[in-house]
Design a protein around this motif. Structure first.
Motif, PDB file in Angstrom:
ATOM      1  N   ASP A  65       0.829  -1.203   0.000  1.00 49.07           N
ATOM      2  CA  ASP A  65       0.000   0.000   0.000  1.00 49.07           C
ATOM      3  C   ASP A  65       0.869   1.261   0.000  1.00 49.07           C
ATOM      4  OD1 ASP A  65      -2.242  -1.604   0.022  1.00 49.07           O
ATOM      5  OD2 ASP A  65      -2.645  -1.332   2.173  1.00 49.07           O
ATOM      6  N   ASP A  66       1.938   1.263   0.813  1.00 50.61           N
ATOM      7  CA  ASP A  66       2.842   2.407   0.855  1.00 50.61           C
ATOM      8  C   ASP A  66       3.525   2.624  -0.491  1.00 50.61           C
ATOM      9  OD1 ASP A  66       2.219   2.912   3.476  1.00 50.61           O
ATOM     10  OD2 ASP A  66       4.024   1.951   4.296  1.00 50.61           O
ATOM     11  N   LYS A 112       1.008   4.168  -2.859  1.00 48.64           N
ATOM     12  CA  LYS A 112       0.782   5.571  -2.518  1.00 48.64           C
ATOM     13  C   LYS A 112       1.954   6.432  -2.988  1.00 48.64           C
ATOM     14  CE  LYS A 112      -0.543   6.355   1.687  1.00 48.64           C
ATOM     15  NZ  LYS A 112      -0.516   6.583   3.134  1.00 48.64           N
ATOM     16  N   THR A 128       1.800   6.909  -6.800  1.00 47.26           N
ATOM     17  CA  THR A 128       0.812   7.887  -7.256  1.00 47.26           C
ATOM     18  C   THR A 128       1.242   9.310  -6.908  1.00 47.26           C
ATOM     19  OG1 THR A 128      -0.488   7.608  -5.227  1.00 47.26           O
ATOM     20  CG2 THR A 128      -1.143   6.303  -7.142  1.00 47.26           C
ATOM     21  N   GLN A 129       1.876   9.492  -5.763  1.00 45.92           N
ATOM     22  CA  GLN A 129       2.359  10.820  -5.394  1.00 45.92           C
ATOM     23  C   GLN A 129       3.456  11.283  -6.346  1.00 45.92           C
ATOM     24  OE1 GLN A 129       3.514  10.532  -1.310  1.00 45.92           O
ATOM     25  NE2 GLN A 129       1.436  10.830  -0.548  1.00 45.92           N
TER      26      GLN A 129
END
Length: 82
Positions: free
Chosen positions: A49-50, A53, A56-57
Motif C-alpha cells: 500500500d505504501d 501511494k 501515485t504521489q
C-alpha cells in the motif's frame, strides 16, 4: 523441494515431529506459527500500500512540473539569430 517425498516419507516426518515436540507443545507451536504468518501478511500488505501511494504521489508531482528548457537549446537559438 518436496518433489521426492512420498506418503511414507511425510508420515515418518510427522512421527518424528510428534516424538520430538510432544503432542502438548504442538498446538502452542501451531498457534504461534499462525500468528506469525498473519503478522507477516499484514506487513506485506502495508508495504505494498505504501509503495502504491508513493507511486501515485510521484506521478502526480511529475504532472505538476513545468517544462524547463536546457541551456544548450537556448544557446543554439541565440547563435542562430545572429
Amino acid at each position: 523441494m518436496l518433489a521426492g517425498l512420498t506418503g511414507w516419507h511425510i508420515v515418518a516426518i510427522v512421527l518424528v515431529v510428534l516424538v520430538l515436540f510432544g503432542a502438548t507443545k504442538l498446538p502452542v507451536f501451531a498457534k504461534g506459527l499462525g500468528q506469525s504468518i498473519k503478522i507477516f501478511k499484514k506487513e506485506v500488505s502495508e508495504v505494498q500500500d505504501d509503495m502504491a501511494k508513493d507511486r501515485t504521489q510521484r506521478s502526480d508531482a511529475h504532472l505538476d512540473r513545468e517544462t524547463v528548457t536546457t541551456p544548450d537549446t537556448q544557446t543554439r537559438r541565440a547563435s542562430e539569430d545572429r
